[in-house]
Every structure is written in C-alpha cells, then in structure tokens.
Design a protein around this motif. Sequence first.
Motif: not given
Length: 253
Positions: A39-40, A54-61, A65-75, A82-85
């Motif tokens: 999901r996008t 965006d933080a959709g239902p596939d967000l965990r996956q 493995g990302l080296s830089d984790l997000p510090e903020a979320l834009l929806i 876009h929000i289920a995750g």
Amino acid sequence: MGQSFSIQFLGTGTSQGIPVIGCECDVCKSVNPKNRRLRTSAIIHTPRLTILIDAGPDLRQQLLGLSDLPEALLITHAHQDHIAGMDDLRPVIFLQGNDSFPVFCNQTTADRVRQMYPYAFVENPYPGAPKFALNIISQSVFHVKDELVIPIFGSHAGMEVLGFRVGPIVYITDMNCISDDELEKAKGAEIMVINALRKEKHHSHFNVDEAIDIGRKSGVPQVYFTHISHHLDHDICLPPGFFMAYDGLKISV
Ligand SMILES: [Zn+2]
Ligand SMILES: [Zn+2]
Ligand SMILES: [Zn+2]
C-alpha cells in the motif's frame, strides 16, 4: 542542494495491494517483483529530517530493515490504506524516547485518527499505547521540526487530499482533481510523484493520461507514478520523463 534530499517508495499499490487476493490476472500472477506493490507510502530524507508520508496496513513490513526511521508522519487523507498502520509506529516511538510522535494532517483526518485510535488519546493510556501529537495543517506552509513543508490541496471524489512539497520533491497521491493554483506550488521542483491508477478512467483517481497531463503542466522534469492498480503492468511504455515507481525505489536529488 546536492545529494541532500531523497525519496524512497515504501509502497506503490492501490488500496487492496498487488497482487490482489484471489486474482488471476497477468499483473497479479507476474513474476516481475516490480509488479508486487504494498500500500502506497514513502519516506523523504532531508538534510535535517526523515519524514514518513502515510501509514497504511503494510507499515510494519515497510519499516523493517530501514536504517533511518521516520521522525514525523504526514498524512494525505483518512482512507484506511493511508492510516490503518499507525499503531505499528509504536516501536519507533519507544526507540525515540517515548515522546508523542508528530503527525501532520487536516482536521478531517485528525478526527478519523482519534476515532480509530482512541486508546492513544485517553488521559491515562495503557502503558505501551502509541502517542501521537496531531498538528492540523491549515496554512500555506508549515514546519516539521526545522523542515519547511508546503501543503498542496486537491481532492479525491470530493474528499480533500493533501499533497506535500519538501525541498525539490513533490508528493501527490489519491487525487483526481487539483487546481492550477495548487499545481503552481510544484514549479521548480525536480521530482514529482503522482497517482496513476490504470489506463481507463476512474471516478476518484487520475488515470495514466491524466497523470501525464498534470505532470506536463507542472513542468517538473521527472514524474513518478504511484498508487498503481493491478490493471497496469510495470513495463508499460511512458513518454520521456515519466516513470513507474516501484516498492523500494530510492531517488536522490
Ligand atoms: Zn489510497
Ligand atoms: Zn489482478
Ligand atoms: Zn484514498
């Protein structure tokens, strides 16, 4: 700006994800990994910040493995894909000191997020519940920590959808309508992401021809398609300057 901004596509699929459960079509059965679309969602790296869109239902996956984790979320808007995750941001929040995670969205999306995740907003939350700091976007520019972001207002079958410009990168998904004035905000950018669902017309998403028109009108030299359905093979022919994005693609500007 050198090599200081980049965008990484975490997902480029429409709401059901590709392959679609139970579907036997050529794209869903394709062996090309670029035809498999979560999901996008995307991550933008700036010299100062890592921003998730965006933080959709596939967000965990997508974050594994990302080296830089997000510090903020834009929806962009409050549809489930876009929000289920958002609950899967918990490990990120813990790692970053368990402060409220900054979220930027419009009022409608904020209301929906509160409805979906009431346990994140109660007075005495369960230990381990996620913490979100909702910031309502209503102005023509806003800051995410030190980074300036320009919201680009459009719509999706009548529902307001926000696009974002961060430095030389413009990110638009789930629109089927954008005014010339709003598109003007893309002027001078180097990369534009825009949704292109399929070749045929659709009631709430740009199709390929419409996305090409918007891309050309914007004047942005490189345009990448996202939010792609199973009616569009990765290997379609596109005019110069237009590209199909795919999950994992990273572009530096
Ligand atoms: Zn969507
Ligand atoms: Zn299919
Ligand atoms: Zn949508």
